[in-house]
Scaffold this active site. Structure first.
Site, PDB file in Angstrom:
ATOM      1  N   GLY A 172      -5.123  -1.096   6.526  1.00  0.00           N
ATOM      2  CA  GLY A 172      -3.671  -1.211   6.379  1.00  0.00           C
ATOM      3  C   GLY A 172      -2.981   0.140   6.433  1.00  0.00           C
ATOM      4  N   GLY A 173      -2.159   0.392   5.405  1.00  0.00           N
ATOM      5  CA  GLY A 173      -1.408   1.646   5.348  1.00  0.00           C
ATOM      6  C   GLY A 173      -2.317   2.859   5.340  1.00  0.00           C
ATOM      7  N   GLY A 407      -0.433  15.080  43.003  1.00  0.00           N
ATOM      8  CA  GLY A 407       0.288  15.011  41.735  1.00  0.00           C
ATOM      9  C   GLY A 407      -0.510  15.610  40.590  1.00  0.00           C
ATOM     10  CB  ALA A 408      -4.100  15.560  39.747  1.00  0.00           C
TER      11      ALA A 408
HETATM   12  C1  HXC Z   1      -6.221  -3.860  -4.799  1.00  0.00           C
HETATM   13  C2  HXC Z   1      -8.301  -3.476  -3.994  1.00  0.00           C
HETATM   14  C3  HXC Z   1      -7.788  -3.344  -2.694  1.00  0.00           C
HETATM   15  C4  HXC Z   1      -6.383  -3.480  -2.512  1.00  0.00           C
HETATM   16  C5  HXC Z   1      -9.904  -3.046  -2.606  1.00  0.00           C
HETATM   17  N1  HXC Z   1      -9.621  -3.300  -3.889  1.00  0.00           N
HETATM   18  N2  HXC Z   1      -8.808  -3.075  -1.853  1.00  0.00           N
HETATM   19  N3  HXC Z   1      -7.522  -3.751  -5.036  1.00  0.00           N
HETATM   20  N4  HXC Z   1      -5.645  -3.740  -3.608  1.00  0.00           N
HETATM   21  N5  HXC Z   1      -5.808  -3.345  -1.338  1.00  0.00           N
HETATM   22  C6  HXC Z   1     -10.546  -3.336  -5.010  1.00  0.00           C
HETATM   23  C7  HXC Z   1     -11.497  -4.516  -4.966  1.00  0.00           C
HETATM   24  O1  HXC Z   1     -10.900  -5.639  -5.549  1.00  0.00           O
HETATM   25  C8  HXC Z   1     -12.669  -3.988  -5.784  1.00  0.00           C
HETATM   26  O2  HXC Z   1     -12.341  -4.063  -7.151  1.00  0.00           O
HETATM   27  C9  HXC Z   1     -12.687  -2.518  -5.448  1.00  0.00           C
HETATM   28  O3  HXC Z   1     -11.382  -2.207  -4.935  1.00  0.00           O
HETATM   29  C10 HXC Z   1     -13.709  -2.169  -4.385  1.00  0.00           C
HETATM   30  O4  HXC Z   1     -13.518  -3.065  -3.276  1.00  0.00           O
HETATM   31  P1  HXC Z   1     -14.708  -3.908  -2.627  1.00  0.00           P
HETATM   32  O5  HXC Z   1     -14.081  -4.992  -1.847  1.00  0.00           O
HETATM   33  O6  HXC Z   1     -15.696  -4.270  -3.672  1.00  0.00           O
HETATM   34  O7  HXC Z   1     -15.361  -2.821  -1.684  1.00  0.00           O
HETATM   35  P2  HXC Z   1     -15.946  -2.986  -0.219  1.00  0.00           P
HETATM   36  O8  HXC Z   1     -16.851  -4.174  -0.172  1.00  0.00           O
HETATM   37  O9  HXC Z   1     -16.496  -1.654   0.167  1.00  0.00           O
HETATM   38  O10 HXC Z   1     -14.688  -3.306   0.735  1.00  0.00           O
HETATM   39  C11 HXC Z   1     -13.679  -2.371   0.882  1.00  0.00           C
HETATM   40  C12 HXC Z   1     -12.503  -3.008   1.669  1.00  0.00           C
HETATM   41  C13 HXC Z   1     -12.091  -4.332   1.036  1.00  0.00           C
HETATM   42  C14 HXC Z   1     -12.951  -3.225   3.142  1.00  0.00           C
HETATM   43  C15 HXC Z   1     -11.373  -1.963   1.700  1.00  0.00           C
HETATM   44  O11 HXC Z   1     -11.922  -4.133  -0.392  1.00  0.00           O
HETATM   45  C16 HXC Z   1     -10.834  -4.894   1.574  1.00  0.00           C
HETATM   46  O12 HXC Z   1     -10.823  -5.516   2.625  1.00  0.00           O
HETATM   47  N6  HXC Z   1      -9.716  -4.678   0.833  1.00  0.00           N
HETATM   48  C17 HXC Z   1      -8.436  -5.218   1.247  1.00  0.00           C
HETATM   49  C18 HXC Z   1      -7.895  -4.492   2.436  1.00  0.00           C
HETATM   50  C19 HXC Z   1      -6.493  -4.876   2.753  1.00  0.00           C
HETATM   51  O13 HXC Z   1      -6.251  -5.922   3.363  1.00  0.00           O
HETATM   52  N7  HXC Z   1      -5.535  -4.091   2.204  1.00  0.00           N
HETATM   53  C20 HXC Z   1      -4.115  -4.351   2.322  1.00  0.00           C
HETATM   54  C21 HXC Z   1      -3.654  -3.776   3.644  1.00  0.00           C
HETATM   55  S1  HXC Z   1      -1.963  -4.023   3.923  1.00  0.00           S
HETATM   56  P3  HXC Z   1     -13.459  -4.358  -8.266  1.00  0.00           P
HETATM   57  O14 HXC Z   1     -12.695  -4.440  -9.534  1.00  0.00           O
HETATM   58  O15 HXC Z   1     -14.117  -5.629  -7.881  1.00  0.00           O
HETATM   59  O16 HXC Z   1     -14.385  -3.197  -8.193  1.00  0.00           O
HETATM   60  C22 HXC Z   1      -1.288  -2.526   3.779  1.00  0.00           C
HETATM   61  C23 HXC Z   1       0.143  -2.515   4.101  1.00  0.00           C
HETATM   62  C24 HXC Z   1       0.676  -1.155   4.379  1.00  0.00           C
HETATM   63  O17 HXC Z   1      -1.923  -1.560   3.483  1.00  0.00           O
HETATM   64  C25 HXC Z   1       1.634  -1.101   5.525  1.00  0.00           C
HETATM   65  C26 HXC Z   1       0.977  -0.916   6.833  1.00  0.00           C
HETATM   66  C27 HXC Z   1       1.887  -0.629   7.964  1.00  0.00           C
END
Ligand code: HXC
Length: 517
Positions: A172-173, A407-408
């Site tokens: 994401g961000g 052109g290149a």
């Molecule tokens: C809150 C989060 C989190 C998030 C991870 N965690 N991402 N908590 N918000 N975005 C937490 C998990 O719940 C977990 O907590 C701990 O962090 C570790 O994550 P895991 O999933 O256990 O680790 P891993 O298996 O290595 O996976 C990492 C990951 C996955 C690939 C990043 O966590 C994931 O897919 N997270 C969500 C990604 C996402 O969709 N983010 C939002 C994007 S939108 P615990 O307590 O269990 O340890 C965005 C918008 C911005 O960013 C604007 C863009 C233009």
């Protein structure tokens, strides 16, 4: 009174100890098991020993909207400033052990504070990213928090160098902010970059794909062009950042640092006289020339595995940092295609923004023909490179080594788009088309009506080659400032760079140009 002071000092120690624990021993152990260092360990390796000064160590975040107890001191990111080889840099390092390094309001405010300070004092900002993106529990506040960072990324662009290291799964961000910055470093096998992760891919388009296949370091280094550097582990990655910083000025008002590598400017290399093979269809490795001319044979190549038909990177000539763009005849004959044009254009713009003189080494047969490239946008991608070289006001030099067609030729920093000094080797071939293409167009009737068309074609090609395919016609017109001996290339470039140092070039009065993005 003394008693109160004493208890507050103790309290401070306790609070700092707690903040230093991050997400706790278990999560730190998990981080290490994955082959990753912690956020603090990374900062220690990045900066000169003992130079880190932390800010906002005690700041807490907003917490869960419904449960304020989920707050960690430091809010999942370590921020501050320190030195790299004695020069100030600002840094933030996301702590994956705290809620997955995710970004909420407090976390973002800490990053924004060091970004603002870096911009105000004119020092690079380095982000060590290890984050799941917007912190889901903080809802729209987390999105607003990212917006504040993007806004600062854009305003700092071209003002201070911005460097991003991707050191974990970033989503994401956590990928959009790095993508705005100047250079993206990735660590092989432990880092990923994707806008939406494998789970979302599965849900939305019903496709199973691993994180590595979707957004691993190799994918971004070879295919998407998002990553500029890939290193096998955290330690080497952070060393790579230190190496890059050594070439760069701290901001757009400064010149890059001068570093004497004790390599004599007048050094010649007689082997270069034999670099270009007599057969124009035979390739050679442009790296031989690059490493021969640069101080101490030191070259930091950027995006070395992406669009390898063009080489971009930083080196030094006579102690001065230069940005080098060179066609690579050993890959796809050095042709310009979509990715090569995009790669070089972005690099040229970086150098121009940060007062880094540009040197272009040319051996280009033309643009890659065919529907794949045309439909992929070679017109607008090629135009990016044309635009980037043309608008650059830093000292610009070109050496035409061999082919420079059509052109290149124009796009590759030619005299006609106001390059300052253009040299050619005696082996240069400067013309509108290569001998075969040109002969087939201008002698078509003669060739078609001949008893032996192939023989006539070859005869015409030979005539064309003798008449047009050389550097002397361009030199006679003043489009080439001098035809130089290959062995003297280093010396000639250094002398030119020295007199161009005080070059002044005005830009038109406008808000900004409209580069064909
Ligand atoms: C809150 C989060 C989190 C998030 C991870 N965690 N991402 N908590 N918000 N975005 C937490 C998990 O719940 C977990 O907590 C701990 O962090 C570790 O994550 P895991 O999933 O256990 O680790 P891993 O298996 O290595 O996976 C990492 C990951 C996955 C690939 C990043 O966590 C994931 O897919 N997270 C969500 C990604 C996402 O969709 N983010 C939002 C994007 S939108 P615990 O307590 O269990 O340890 C965005 C918008 C911005 O960013 C604007 C863009 C233009």
């Amino acid at each position: 009174m003394v008693e109160i002071m004493h208890s507050n000092i103790l309290e401070l120690s306790r609070m700092r100890e707690q903040a230093a624990l991050g997400g706790g021993a278990q999560r730190v152990e998990a981080q290490h098991r994955r082959g990753k260092l912690t956020a603090r360990e990374r900062i220690d390796l990045l900066l000169d020993e003992g130079s880190f000064e932390e800010l906002d160590m005690l700041k807490v975040g907003r917490g869960d909207i419904t449960n304020r107890d989920t707050r960690f001191p430091g809010d999942g990111v370590i921020t501050g400033h320190g030195l790299i080889n004695g020069r100030e840099v600002f840094v933030f390092s996301q702590d994956f052990t705290v809620i997955g390094g995710s970004l909420g309001e407090g976390h973002s405010q800490k990053i924004c504070k060091v970004m603002d300070l870096a911009s105000q004092v004119g020092s690079p900002i380095i982000g060590l990213n290890d984050s799941g993106g917007a912190r889901i529990q903080e809802g729209v506040d987390a999105l607003a928090a990212y917006g504040e960072i993007f806004h600062r990324n854009v305003n700092a662009s071209g003002v201070i160098p911005q460097i991003s290291c991707i050191m974990g799964p970033c989503a994401g961000g956590a990928v959009y902010s790095p993508s705005i910055t100047d250079f993206v470093f990735m660590v092989a096998h432990t880092s990923n970059m994707f806008v939406t992760g494998p789970n979302v891919v599965k849900t939305v388009i019903h496709k199973e794909i691993s994180a590595e296949e979707l957004g691993g370091a190799d994918v971004h280094a070879e295919r998407s062009g998002v990553a500029h550097f890939v290193y096998p582990n955290d330690i080497l990655c952070l060393r790579g950042v230190r190496q890059l910083i050594n070439y760069l000025p701290s901001n757009n008002r400064q010149k890059p640092p001068f570093l004497d590598l004790n390599d004599p400017p007048e050094r010649t290399d007689p082997t270069l006289d034999y670099l270009v093979p007599p057969n124009p269809n035979q390739s050679y490795d442009m790296n031989v020339l690059i490493y021969s001319i640069l101080d101490g044979a030191e070259f930091l190549e950027v995006q070395s595995n992406f669009a390898r038909n063009i080489i971009c990177g930083l080196g030094r000539l006579g102690g001065q940092t230069i940005g080098l763009v060179a066609n690579q005849p050993a890959i796809l004959a050095g042709v310009l295609d979509n990715n090569a044009a995009f790669k070089a254009a972005r690099f040229v713009r970086f150098c121009d923004a940060f007062n880094i003189p540009l040197i272009c080494l040319v051996d280009v047969p033309g643009f890659m023909p065919g529907p794949e490239q045309e439909h992929g946008g070679i017109i607008r991608h090629g135009a990016k490179l044309l635009y980037a070289f043309t608008e650059a006001t830093v000292p610009r030099m070109t050496v035409i080594v061999r082919k420079a067609y059509g052109g290149a030729y124009l796009v590759m920093n030619s005299k006609h788009i106001h390059c300052d000094i253009n040299y050619a080797w005696p082996t240069a071939e400067i013309a509108v088309l290569g001998p075969r293409g040109a002969s087939e167009v201008i002698y078509r009737k003669e060739i078609d009506s001949a008893a032996d068309p192939e023989a006539v074609l070859h005869e015409k090609m030979e005539q064309y080659r003798k008449r047009y395919v050389n550097p002397f016609l361009a030199a006679k017109r003043g489009y080439i400032d001098d035809v130089i001996f290959p062995s003297e290339t280093r010396h000639r470039l250094i002398r030119t760079l020295q007199f161009l140092e005080s070059k002044k070039s005005a830009r038109p009065d406008r808000k900004h140009g409209n580069i064909p993005l």
